[in-house]
Design a protein around this motif. Structure first.
Motif, PDB file in Angstrom:
ATOM      1  N   ASN A  70       0.869  -1.175   0.000  1.00 11.79           N
ATOM      2  CA  ASN A  70       0.000   0.000   0.000  1.00 11.79           C
ATOM      3  C   ASN A  70       0.909   1.230   0.000  1.00 11.79           C
ATOM      4  OD1 ASN A  70       0.801   0.165   2.843  1.00 11.79           O
ATOM      5  ND2 ASN A  70      -0.788  -1.381   3.204  1.00 11.79           N
ATOM      6  N   ALA A  71       0.333   2.414   0.080  1.00 11.69           N
ATOM      7  CA  ALA A  71       1.153   3.627   0.097  1.00 11.69           C
ATOM      8  C   ALA A  71       1.946   3.749   1.390  1.00 11.69           C
ATOM      9  CB  ALA A  71       0.272   4.863  -0.095  1.00 11.69           C
ATOM     10  N   THR A  72       1.371   3.308   2.504  1.00 12.78           N
ATOM     11  CA  THR A  72       2.084   3.355   3.781  1.00 12.78           C
ATOM     12  C   THR A  72       3.354   2.520   3.721  1.00 12.78           C
ATOM     13  OG1 THR A  72       0.033   3.714   5.020  1.00 12.78           O
ATOM     14  CG2 THR A  72       1.920   2.851   6.251  1.00 12.78           C
ATOM     15  N   ASP A  73       3.247   1.340   3.158  1.00 13.04           N
ATOM     16  CA  ASP A  73       4.406   0.463   2.990  1.00 13.04           C
ATOM     17  C   ASP A  73       5.457   1.138   2.117  1.00 13.04           C
ATOM     18  OD1 ASP A  73       5.862  -1.951   3.240  1.00 13.04           O
ATOM     19  OD2 ASP A  73       5.002  -2.730   1.381  1.00 13.04           O
ATOM     20  N   ALA A  74       5.006   1.758   1.034  1.00 11.32           N
ATOM     21  CA  ALA A  74       5.943   2.437   0.131  1.00 11.32           C
ATOM     22  C   ALA A  74       6.606   3.623   0.816  1.00 11.32           C
ATOM     23  CB  ALA A  74       5.203   2.893  -1.128  1.00 11.32           C
ATOM     24  N   LEU A  75       5.837   4.405   1.565  1.00  8.95           N
ATOM     25  CA  LEU A  75       6.390   5.575   2.240  1.00  8.95           C
ATOM     26  C   LEU A  75       7.382   5.175   3.320  1.00  8.95           C
ATOM     27  CD1 LEU A  75       3.161   7.717   2.393  1.00  8.95           C
ATOM     28  CD2 LEU A  75       5.335   8.478   1.413  1.00  8.95           C
ATOM     29  N   ASN A  76       7.057   4.157   4.099  1.00  2.28           N
ATOM     30  CA  ASN A  76       7.992   3.698   5.112  1.00  2.28           C
ATOM     31  C   ASN A  76       9.284   3.201   4.476  1.00  2.28           C
ATOM     32  OD1 ASN A  76       7.010   3.114   8.263  1.00  2.28           O
ATOM     33  ND2 ASN A  76       5.354   3.605   6.843  1.00  2.28           N
ATOM     34  N   THR A  77       9.153   2.458   3.388  1.00  7.61           N
ATOM     35  CA  THR A  77      10.332   1.950   2.691  1.00  7.61           C
ATOM     36  C   THR A  77      11.186   3.097   2.169  1.00  7.61           C
ATOM     37  OG1 THR A  77       9.146  -0.065   2.055  1.00  7.61           O
ATOM     38  CG2 THR A  77      11.138   0.469   0.824  1.00  7.61           C
ATOM     39  N   ALA A  78      10.544   4.083   1.555  1.00 11.67           N
ATOM     40  CA  ALA A  78      11.284   5.209   0.987  1.00 11.67           C
ATOM     41  C   ALA A  78      11.922   6.071   2.076  1.00 11.67           C
ATOM     42  CB  ALA A  78      10.359   6.056   0.122  1.00 11.67           C
ATOM     43  N   ILE A  79      11.164   6.392   3.110  1.00 13.53           N
ATOM     44  CA  ILE A  79      11.669   7.307   4.141  1.00 13.53           C
ATOM     45  C   ILE A  79      12.812   6.666   4.926  1.00 13.53           C
ATOM     46  CG2 ILE A  79      11.062   8.452   6.312  1.00 13.53           C
ATOM     47  CD1 ILE A  79       8.261   8.965   5.023  1.00 13.53           C
ATOM     48  N   TYR A  80      12.594   5.445   5.398  1.00 17.72           N
ATOM     49  CA  TYR A  80      13.650   4.788   6.168  1.00 17.72           C
ATOM     50  C   TYR A  80      14.823   4.358   5.278  1.00 17.72           C
ATOM     51  CZ  TYR A  80      10.503   4.607  10.195  1.00 17.72           C
ATOM     52  OH  TYR A  80       9.662   4.941  11.234  1.00 17.72           O
ATOM     53  N   GLY A  81      14.536   4.136   4.004  1.00 20.27           N
ATOM     54  CA  GLY A  81      15.584   3.672   3.103  1.00 20.27           C
ATOM     55  C   GLY A  81      16.419   4.771   2.487  1.00 20.27           C
ATOM     56  N   LEU A  82      15.958   6.025   2.606  1.00 24.54           N
ATOM     57  CA  LEU A  82      16.675   7.135   1.991  1.00 24.54           C
ATOM     58  C   LEU A  82      17.250   8.131   3.005  1.00 24.54           C
ATOM     59  CD1 LEU A  82      14.298   8.023  -0.995  1.00 24.54           C
ATOM     60  CD2 LEU A  82      16.609   7.078  -1.163  1.00 24.54           C
ATOM     61  N   ILE A  83      16.591   8.271   4.137  1.00 28.29           N
ATOM     62  CA  ILE A  83      16.938   9.339   5.084  1.00 28.29           C
ATOM     63  C   ILE A  83      17.717   8.767   6.254  1.00 28.29           C
ATOM     64  CG2 ILE A  83      16.010  11.115   6.613  1.00 28.29           C
ATOM     65  CD1 ILE A  83      13.541  11.186   4.709  1.00 28.29           C
ATOM     66  N   ARG A  84      18.801   9.404   6.573  1.00 33.47           N
ATOM     67  CA  ARG A  84      19.655   8.950   7.664  1.00 33.47           C
ATOM     68  C   ARG A  84      19.649   9.983   8.791  1.00 33.47           C
ATOM     69  NH1 ARG A  84      18.755   5.270   5.373  1.00 33.47           N
ATOM     70  NH2 ARG A  84      20.048   3.807   4.198  1.00 33.47           N
ATOM     71  N   PRO A  85      19.832   9.548  10.038  1.00 34.60           N
ATOM     72  CA  PRO A  85      19.922  10.495  11.154  1.00 34.60           C
ATOM     73  C   PRO A  85      21.037  11.509  10.925  1.00 34.60           C
ATOM     74  CG  PRO A  85      19.688   8.250  11.969  1.00 34.60           C
ATOM     75  CD  PRO A  85      19.915   8.147  10.489  1.00 34.60           C
ATOM     76  N   GLY A  86      20.791  12.728  11.384  1.00 33.20           N
ATOM     77  CA  GLY A  86      21.797  13.768  11.264  1.00 33.20           C
ATOM     78  C   GLY A  86      21.504  14.779  10.174  1.00 33.20           C
ATOM     79  N   GLY A  87      20.602  14.446   9.257  1.00 31.99           N
ATOM     80  CA  GLY A  87      20.258  15.372   8.189  1.00 31.99           C
ATOM     81  C   GLY A  87      19.055  16.223   8.553  1.00 31.99           C
ATOM     82  N   HIS A  88      18.560  16.935   7.562  1.00 29.45           N
ATOM     83  CA  HIS A  88      17.399  17.808   7.738  1.00 29.45           C
ATOM     84  C   HIS A  88      16.363  17.471   6.678  1.00 29.45           C
ATOM     85  CE1 HIS A  88      15.273  21.728   6.735  1.00 29.45           C
ATOM     86  NE2 HIS A  88      14.900  21.482   7.980  1.00 29.45           N
ATOM     87  N   VAL A  89      15.106  17.369   7.100  1.00 29.88           N
ATOM     88  CA  VAL A  89      14.009  17.020   6.194  1.00 29.88           C
ATOM     89  C   VAL A  89      12.923  18.079   6.294  1.00 29.88           C
ATOM     90  CG1 VAL A  89      12.172  15.345   5.721  1.00 29.88           C
ATOM     91  CG2 VAL A  89      14.472  14.550   6.282  1.00 29.88           C
ATOM     92  N   VAL A  90      12.326  18.391   5.154  1.00 26.21           N
ATOM     93  CA  VAL A  90      11.204  19.325   5.084  1.00 26.21           C
ATOM     94  C   VAL A  90       9.946  18.553   4.732  1.00 26.21           C
ATOM     95  CG1 VAL A  90      10.234  21.332   3.892  1.00 26.21           C
ATOM     96  CG2 VAL A  90      12.699  21.213   4.346  1.00 26.21           C
ATOM     97  N   THR A  91       8.882  18.790   5.498  1.00 21.04           N
ATOM     98  CA  THR A  91       7.572  18.226   5.171  1.00 21.04           C
ATOM     99  C   THR A  91       6.529  19.305   5.447  1.00 21.04           C
ATOM    100  OG1 THR A  91       6.138  16.289   5.418  1.00 21.04           O
ATOM    101  CG2 THR A  91       7.097  17.200   7.440  1.00 21.04           C
ATOM    102  N   THR A  92       5.237  18.949   5.399  1.00 26.28           N
ATOM    103  CA  THR A  92       4.195  19.966   5.532  1.00 26.28           C
ATOM    104  C   THR A  92       3.139  19.546   6.542  1.00 26.28           C
ATOM    105  OG1 THR A  92       2.498  19.227   3.957  1.00 26.28           O
ATOM    106  CG2 THR A  92       4.480  20.251   3.037  1.00 26.28           C
ATOM    107  N   ALA A  93       2.319  20.533   6.913  1.00 27.88           N
ATOM    108  CA  ALA A  93       1.249  20.295   7.886  1.00 27.88           C
ATOM    109  C   ALA A  93       0.063  19.554   7.286  1.00 27.88           C
ATOM    110  CB  ALA A  93       0.775  21.625   8.474  1.00 27.88           C
ATOM    111  N   GLN A  94       0.067  19.312   5.983  1.00 27.22           N
ATOM    112  CA  GLN A  94      -1.065  18.604   5.385  1.00 27.22           C
ATOM    113  C   GLN A  94      -0.832  17.091   5.311  1.00 27.22           C
ATOM    114  OE1 GLN A  94      -1.888  19.704   1.312  1.00 27.22           O
ATOM    115  NE2 GLN A  94      -0.185  18.503   0.504  1.00 27.22           N
ATOM    116  N   GLU A  95       0.267  16.621   5.916  1.00 26.26           N
ATOM    117  CA  GLU A  95       0.639  15.231   5.692  1.00 26.26           C
ATOM    118  C   GLU A  95      -0.193  14.230   6.479  1.00 26.26           C
ATOM    119  OE1 GLU A  95       2.666  14.774   3.210  1.00 26.26           O
ATOM    120  OE2 GLU A  95       2.870  16.958   3.143  1.00 26.26           O
ATOM    121  N   HIS A  96      -0.286  13.051   5.910  1.00 32.39           N
ATOM    122  CA  HIS A  96      -0.871  11.868   6.528  1.00 32.39           C
ATOM    123  C   HIS A  96       0.133  11.287   7.516  1.00 32.39           C
ATOM    124  CE1 HIS A  96      -2.336   7.653   6.641  1.00 32.39           C
ATOM    125  NE2 HIS A  96      -3.500   8.127   6.217  1.00 32.39           N
TER     126      HIS A  96
END
Length: 379
Positions: A70-96
């Motif tokens: 599902n999309a949740t599975d894809a988002l978890n895979t992408a977020i945990y698979g691409l982003i590492r601790p120590g960096g900076h991420v931008v997201t929005t208040a409209q997010e699921h």
């Protein structure tokens, strides 16, 4: 029954979806797990679905279309698979929460997080504010193409091109737009596109995809059986196997493939125009009714076919229950797994009632829903 909850899942499916699933259950083996006819037939079905998804989203290489639950599975895979601790991420208040919760977890591991606010009037998030939030240490922007509460759409092409020119990853949650709005991964500079199979793509639940751009490497969320390199201590790195540990939902993918045929043949513009026309008819009717508050930006046609509202003096859950029990109309009430939107609107205590439209809905469905709202307001 009138089904107006397509933002949660599609109920009305294109012809042949259920039949394809039934035939897959009876005839198909395990894709990539054998050289006999049943296994090879399963592999052909899966690859055919990859090709259609690659065509729809302009992925380039079908092998970079990785099947997800599902999309949740894809988002978890992408977020945990691409982003590492120590960096900076931008997201929005409209997010699921499928975006927010993984990011909150990473924030606990020394990742810096900026949440771009939304306008409290119409719920819009400014693309200028998103781009202004990018810093020299920003590693990724993660955002929804369209809000599942307001239906507001972001200009992901503008965001993606900016990210590409600044060496920033761009992860897009297309839960409410895949299959109904044009998405071109290559032109829009999208690093990872996360889509469900069961909403706008009109396939079965338990299906989805993570489409990964060229030169982007996503670390797997799961490792295990892959059908190849069985003696290796490490999971294969070649796509799509790298992100598809274990047996795929082949019957679901078979159904999704038939739904994709319908979308590619009909055209997403025609599908979206039908859905949006119905949503606009509903919005125009209910927004003129006293005691009704409708959320979202309705000054533009570039939006998802979602109408979210509240009735003064009514609890959102009560409205949804009465619509079902007395009028046989299916809607969704509550916070819709998007807490920051409700905090901005001041609806965190009761939530909202969401009406979401499909190309299989009719004007008669809209008229019945409007009449039902009118009766509730008069009670």
């Amino acid at each position: 029954m009138i089904y107006l909850d397509s933002a949660a899942t599609s109920l009305y499916k294109p012809p042949g979806v259920a039949q394809a699933m039934a035939e897959a259950v009876c005839k198909l083996g395990n894709a990539g797990r054998g050289a006999h006819d049943a296994a090879l037939s399963a592999s052909r079905v899966v690859y055919g679905a990859r090709e259609k998804l690659a065509e729809l989203f302009h992925v380039g290489d079908p092998m970079r279309v990785c099947m997800m639950l599902n999309a949740t599975d894809a988002l978890n895979t992408a977020i945990y698979g691409l982003i590492r601790p120590g960096g900076h991420v931008v997201t929005t208040a409209q997010e699921h929460n499928s975006v927010l919760r993984p990011l909150y977890q990473l924030e606990q591991q020394e990742m810096a997080l900026t949440i771009v606010p939304m306008d409290n009037t119409d719920g819009r998030v400014s693309e200028d504010d998103i781009l202004d939030a990018v810093r020299p240490d920003t590693c990724a922007v993660v955002c929804a193409h369209a809000s599942n509460v307001t239906g507001n759409v972001l200009d992901i092409e503008r965001i993606g091109r900016y990210c590409a020119s600044h060496g920033v990853l761009f992860v897009v949650d297309a839960a409410q737009t895949a299959g109904v709005l044009p998405i071109d991964m290559q032109r829009m500079g999208i690093s990872a596109l996360c889509v469900p199979g069961h909403k706008g793509l009109m396939g079965p639940q338990g299906t989805g995809a993570l489409c990964v751009a060229e030169h982007i490497a996503v670390a797997p969320l799961r490792v295990g059986g892959s059908g190849v390199h069985s003696f290796s201590h490490t999971h294969p790195t070649a796509y799509p196997t790298a992100l598809e540990a274990g047996t795929l939902n082949t019957p679901g993918i078979a159904g999704l493939s038939v739904a994709l045929d319908f979308i590619l043949e009909t055209g997403i513009d025609a599908i979206h125009q039908k859905e949006l026309r119905l949503a606009q008819q509903f919005y125009q009717a209910v927004s003129s009714i006293p005691k009704i508050t409708v959320y979202g930006d309705w000054k533009t046609d570039h939006r998802a076919a979602i109408v979210t509202l509240n009735i003064d003096g009514w609890d959102a859950a009560e409205v949804s229950d009465v619509l079902m029990q007395e009028f046989d109309i299916c809607t969704r009430a509550g916070a819709h797994c998007a807490p920051l939107i409700h905090q901005s609107f001041g609806t965190e205590n009761g939530g909202t009632v969401r009406f979401s439209f499909s190309c299989y809905n009719t004007e008669e469905h809209v008229q019945t829903a409007v009449q039902a709202i009118q009766e509730l307001v008069q009670e």
